[in-house]
Design an enzyme around this catalytic site. Structure first.
Site: not given
Length: 431
Positions: A50-52, A109, A114-116, A120, A189
């Site tokens: 969502c950010n890159r 990030s 952040e770990g997500q 990814q 969602g």
């Protein structure tokens, strides 16, 4: 071969640009096929969140290879090159290597640490291999980046209590509404980010939560993971009714087109009904025209920056500690990368010695007679192979291990001269 990354992120492009370049997982295979079908691109890895959106490539010619990637991005997003370029960043070799390490460690990030993102990066590696985009070089790079990300999280405290996009979204809602226990909350969602939304909403005191999802089963599984909470579950066919009876709505779906817009909300909301919307999806789930409604407030991922900034300062020292670890991982990759320069010389030397061994073995066996040769050929074959391998072992190990570039190249030139290898390397017999 050269490594490069071309992309854009929350630092270089607003969400309305990022969503046009977002590549859903279902389209990764086609994107890799297109990029690998170019003239200059040998390997491809695509990281889309969502950010890159970042495209890592191994290319035999840097500038033309980068132009191929930029043209692909322009074509796929339908954004003209002159409008797209200002939002892109391009990093070459060591800069691109360090960038991926920093991304995997959560240092690049929106939410520091952040770990997500590590998961990814792992998924990018997996899909790149599955769709034949990632080869020898990017395979090693992504493995090293995953190792770097794990080290940063285990050897520093940067991941301790790190906020996520979901928790920042809940923080934003609390800043605007204060006591969340007084509000009816809906989440559209039922993926990982929605699960985190529920977790943080419950921690902030929310008690009236509904989950809306296409798959009732998946939504129910999410609700069941919070056994002490009373969470309602509904299908998408109930979305209008649930939203009409909510005060706060979060959206986090994989939809590529808006699922809420001004017209839909006008049709379901009372004239003066207030509603707060927080859209953490890219592409966005909520059209910008909803802000034209007098009592509706809509926020997206770019609006979370103010919330995140409050938590950043305490993490900066941890980030500096992490950078030291990343330098070590970059150096480890670079040692391996530089050793690839020795491969043609090593292969050529081994092939030449092997040719000599085979020729001399054939002569010896013919002189010994067919009866002896048939009986003892395997033993003699193993003996000569063993001798060759032991003679070649030390020179090859030393050549690969030599980190001084000039010393290594001098050693390769010496080997090429002493064993007359230059002709074989330049003729392309050995690759």
């Amino acid at each position: 071969m050269n490594i490069a990354v071309v992309g854009l992120s929350h630092k270089t492009a607003p969400v309305e640009v990022r969503e046009k370049l977002s590549i859903p997982e279902t389209q990764i295979e086609n994107a890799i096929t297109q990029l690998c079908g170019g003239t200059y691109t040998q390997e491809v890895g695509i990281l889309s969140t969502c950010n890159r959106l970042e495209i890592y490539v191994v290319t035999n010619e840097m500038q033309p290879g980068i132009r191929e990637v930029i043209q692909f991005l322009s074509d796929s997003s339908k954004i003209p090159l002159n409008l797209l370029r200002p939002h892109l960043f391009m990093l070459l070799h060591e800069d691109s290597i360090m960038h991926l390490m920093r991304v995997a460690a959560g240092l690049d990030s929106l939410v520091l640490g952040e770990g997500q993102i590590l998961a990814q990066v792992k998924q990018t590696h997996k899909l790149g291999q599955q769709y034949k985009g990632i080869g020898r070089i990017l395979n090693r790079l992504f493995k090293q980046a995953v190792t770097a990300g794990k080290r940063v999280r285990t050897e520093t405290s940067i991941g301790t209590g790190a906020v996520s996009i979901s928790s920042a979204a809940v923080e934003l809602a609390q800043m605007k509404l204060e006591d969340l226990s007084n509000y009816r909350v809906a989440i559209v969602g039922a993926g990982k980010m929605s699960k985190l939304l529920v977790q943080h909403l419950l921690a902030k005191g929310a008690t009236n939560i509904s989950i809306i999802n296409r798959s009732i089963g998946r939504a129910q599984d999410l609700a069941n993971s919070f056994k002490d909470a009373d969470i309602n579950v509904d299908s998408m066919s109930e979305m209008d009714r649930i939203i009409a009876n909510s005060d706060l709505v979060f959206t986090s779906t994989g939809a590529t087109q808006p699922i809420l817009d001004k017209a839909k909300l006008e049709a379901i909301l009372d004239l003066n009904q207030p509603l707060m919307l927080v859209d953490i999806s890219v592409p966005r789930n909520i059209a910008t025209d909803v802000n034209e409604l007098p009592n509706v407030r809509c926020f997206n991922v770019d609006d979370l920056k103010a919330v995140v900034a409050q938590n950043q300062e305490s993490r900066r020292q941890m980030a500096m500690e992490a950078e030291v670890l990343l330098e070590e991982e970059v150096e480890a990759f670079d040692v391996w990368w530089r050793s690839l320069e020795t491969v043609p010389t090593i292969n050529s030397l081994r092939q030449k010695i092997e040719t000599i061994r085979e020729q001399e073995l054939e002569k010896a066996l013919s002189r010994l007679g067919s009866e002896f040769a048939e009986k003892h050929q395997e033993v003699i074959e193993a003996l000569t192979r063993g001798i060759v391998n032991k003679i070649l072992h030390d020179p090859m190990v030393q050549l690969r291990a030599q980190q001084d570039i000039e010393a290594r190249r001098h050693a390769m030139q010496t080997l090429q001269l002493l064993f007359n290898l230059e002709q074989e390397i330049s003729s392309g017999k050995v690759v």
